[in-house]
Design a protein around this motif. Structure first.
Motif, short mmCIF file in Angstrom:
data_model
loop_
_atom_site.label_atom_id
_atom_site.label_comp_id
_atom_site.label_asym_id
_atom_site.label_seq_id
_atom_site.Cartn_x
_atom_site.Cartn_y
_atom_site.Cartn_z
N LEU A 1 -0.72 0.20 -19.64
CA LEU A 1 -0.09 -1.06 -19.28
C LEU A 1 1.36 -0.84 -18.84
CD1 LEU A 1 -0.08 -4.15 -19.16
CD2 LEU A 1 0.51 -4.18 -21.60
N ALA A 2 2.09 0.03 -19.52
CA ALA A 2 3.49 0.27 -19.16
C ALA A 2 3.59 0.86 -17.75
CB ALA A 2 4.14 1.22 -20.17
N GLU A 3 2.65 1.74 -17.39
CA GLU A 3 2.67 2.34 -16.06
C GLU A 3 2.31 1.30 -15.00
OE1 GLU A 3 3.24 5.24 -13.19
OE2 GLU A 3 3.78 5.21 -15.32
N ALA A 4 1.34 0.43 -15.29
CA ALA A 4 0.97 -0.64 -14.36
C ALA A 4 2.16 -1.58 -14.13
CB ALA A 4 -0.23 -1.42 -14.89
N HIS A 5 2.91 -1.83 -15.21
CA HIS A 5 4.08 -2.69 -15.07
C HIS A 5 5.13 -2.03 -14.17
CE1 HIS A 5 7.30 -5.44 -16.09
NE2 HIS A 5 8.05 -4.41 -16.43
N ARG A 6 5.31 -0.73 -14.31
CA ARG A 6 6.27 -0.03 -13.46
C ARG A 6 5.84 -0.08 -12.00
NH1 ARG A 6 6.93 3.49 -17.98
NH2 ARG A 6 5.14 4.77 -17.33
N ARG A 7 4.57 0.05 -11.74
CA ARG A 7 4.09 -0.01 -10.37
C ARG A 7 4.29 -1.42 -9.78
NH1 ARG A 7 4.88 4.33 -10.70
NH2 ARG A 7 3.52 6.16 -10.62
N ALA A 8 4.03 -2.43 -10.58
CA ALA A 8 4.24 -3.81 -10.12
C ALA A 8 5.71 -4.07 -9.82
CB ALA A 8 3.73 -4.81 -11.16
N SER A 9 6.60 -3.56 -10.66
CA SER A 9 8.04 -3.73 -10.44
C SER A 9 8.48 -2.99 -9.18
CB SER A 9 8.83 -3.20 -11.65
OG SER A 9 8.51 -3.94 -12.81
N GLU A 10 7.88 -1.84 -8.93
CA GLU A 10 8.18 -1.07 -7.71
C GLU A 10 7.78 -1.87 -6.47
OE1 GLU A 10 6.10 2.64 -5.44
OE2 GLU A 10 6.54 2.92 -7.57
N ILE A 11 6.62 -2.49 -6.51
CA ILE A 11 6.14 -3.30 -5.38
C ILE A 11 7.08 -4.48 -5.16
CG2 ILE A 11 4.28 -4.85 -4.63
CD1 ILE A 11 2.34 -2.91 -6.09
N GLU A 12 7.50 -5.14 -6.22
CA GLU A 12 8.41 -6.28 -6.10
C GLU A 12 9.73 -5.86 -5.49
OE1 GLU A 12 8.76 -7.90 -9.98
OE2 GLU A 12 6.80 -8.91 -9.92
N SER A 14 13.31 -5.94 -0.93
CA SER A 14 14.17 -5.16 -0.04
C SER A 14 13.92 -5.53 1.41
CB SER A 14 13.92 -3.67 -0.25
OG SER A 14 14.67 -2.90 0.66
N GLU A 15 12.68 -5.90 1.75
CA GLU A 15 12.33 -6.27 3.12
C GLU A 15 12.59 -7.74 3.41
OE1 GLU A 15 11.08 -6.12 6.98
OE2 GLU A 15 11.27 -4.38 5.63
N PHE A 16 12.26 -8.62 2.46
CA PHE A 16 12.29 -10.06 2.74
C PHE A 16 13.42 -10.81 2.04
CE2 PHE A 16 7.79 -8.81 3.23
CZ PHE A 16 7.63 -9.16 4.55
N GLY A 17 14.25 -10.12 1.26
CA GLY A 17 15.39 -10.78 0.63
C GLY A 17 15.25 -10.88 -0.88
N ALA A 18 16.41 -10.90 -1.54
CA ALA A 18 16.42 -10.91 -3.00
C ALA A 18 15.82 -12.18 -3.59
CB ALA A 18 17.86 -10.73 -3.52
N GLY A 19 15.84 -13.28 -2.83
CA GLY A 19 15.32 -14.55 -3.34
C GLY A 19 13.83 -14.73 -3.16
N THR A 20 13.13 -13.70 -2.68
CA THR A 20 11.69 -13.81 -2.44
C THR A 20 10.95 -14.06 -3.75
OG1 THR A 20 11.88 -12.28 -0.59
CG2 THR A 20 9.68 -12.67 -1.47
N TYR A 69 0.81 -1.22 0.00
CA TYR A 69 0.00 0.00 0.00
C TYR A 69 0.85 1.27 0.00
CZ TYR A 69 -4.52 -2.31 0.61
OH TYR A 69 -5.66 -3.05 0.40
N ARG A 70 2.16 1.13 0.13
CA ARG A 70 3.01 2.30 -0.03
C ARG A 70 2.94 2.83 -1.46
NH1 ARG A 70 8.42 -0.15 2.93
NH2 ARG A 70 7.47 -0.44 5.01
N THR A 71 2.62 1.96 -2.39
CA THR A 71 2.37 2.38 -3.78
C THR A 71 0.94 2.90 -3.83
OG1 THR A 71 3.89 0.69 -4.62
CG2 THR A 71 2.32 1.63 -6.18
N ARG A 72 0.77 4.20 -3.93
CA ARG A 72 -0.52 4.83 -3.71
C ARG A 72 -1.58 4.40 -4.72
NH1 ARG A 72 1.05 11.04 -3.50
NH2 ARG A 72 2.35 10.29 -5.21
#
Length: 301
Positions: A264-275, A280-286, A230-233
């Motif tokens: 679609l390109a903007e939605a993809h950027r938001r999804a990548s931001e969430i990932e 960053s919180e749970f590890g690169a292998g998540t 939810y940090r991604t508004r």
């Protein structure tokens, strides 16, 4: 950075494993030579610490192997399977040690004279307390610095061994100082230590069985996942959140609702931001799987 982190983890774990190996040899020898059931039980507890170190050194390395054609989700269950086997073995050994201690206590109550343990067993218990507390403090310090939950758990395993050795020292010390009339304190201490081992075994079995049965992560962890997303508004809703553990990593799957008019390109950027935020919180292998759904915009007047 990751290589340095792994090197520090392996180095401090190897230190602990060397100490555990020396202690379990010394404890078994002192228990046999000193005729102390409590010290032999304490040696088994040290053996559990040593085996835990082996898991960190060997099975964690195996579980970190990258995914391949036959293991699309990686090899994290190596660690889980090994943990369950060790937990079952520890439980069986602890039950045998506890039964033997109870048998000696019953025999003492029936009038049988028990052999008092030797001073060598008391010396081994004191050495164990000091050395395991030292290893605990070093391991816990490194665990906090590299932010490793597995290493922190291993540190507390060292502390549990130190605490059990305190009970062993009290039982053996009482039997040594007070004479044969109080030799029953030694098997009593053995029973107490066997309870510690059973508790450790239960925790291992409970954790590994939950992972093998795809048990979801604790609610606190799932709430943290929601907070991060939810940090991604632009995210308006999260549903069908599924989580599980795969060895030392976790898997997260969820459905997200984003504005329906978002390109679609903007939605993809938001999804990548969430990932990125989740890793960053749970590890690169998540492992992360996001399913994006549009929110229908209200018709314009």
């Amino acid at each position: 950075m990751e290589q340095d982190r792994n090197r520090r983890i392996y180095r401090v774990t190897l230190l602990g494993s060397v100490v555990n190996m020396l202690l379990l040899i010394a404890k078994f020898a002192a228990g046999i030579l000193g005729h102390s059931a409590a010290m032999i039980a304490d040696a088994v507890h040290s053996l559990s610490d040593f085996v835990t170190d082996v898991i960190v050194l060997v099975f964690v390395r195996l579980s970190n192997k990258p995914a391949d054609d036959d293991h699309a989700y990686g090899h994290g269950k190596y660690e889980t399977i090994a943990t369950s086997i060790i937990g079952i073995a520890l439980f069986a050994v602890a039950c045998m040690l506890g039964w033997e201690g109870l048998t000696k206590i019953y025999a003492f109550c029936c009038g049988e004279q028990l052999q008092s343990p030797g001073q060598i067993a008391l010396a081994a218990a004191i050495i164990s307390i000091l050395s395991k507390e030292w290893v605990y403090r070093i391991t816990r310090k490194v665990a906090y610095e590299v932010e490793s939950s597995a290493l922190e758990a291993n540190a507390w395993h060292h502390r549990s061994d130190a605490l059990s050795s305190i009970g062993t020292a009290i039982g053996i010390g009482g039997a040594v100082l007070l004479g044969n009339k109080w030799a029953v304190l030694d098997p009593i201490a053995a029973v107490v230590v066997s309870v510690f081992i059973i508790k450790t075994a239960y925790m291992l079995i409970r954790k590994s069985s939950g992972e093998l049965l795809e048990e979801r992560l604790p609610s606190d962890t799932e709430n943290l996942i929601r907070d991060i997303v939810y940090r991604t508004r632009e995210v308006k809703d999260i549903h069908h959140l599924y989580t599980r553990r795969i060895g030392s990593t976790i898997a997260i799957e969820m459905h997200l609702r984003l504005p329906g008019d978002m390109p679609l390109a903007e939605a993809h950027r938001r999804a990548s931001e969430i990932e990125r935020n989740l890793r960053s919180e749970f590890g690169a292998g998540t492992h992360i799987m996001l399913h994006l759904e549009p929110i229908k915009n209200a018709p314009t007047q």
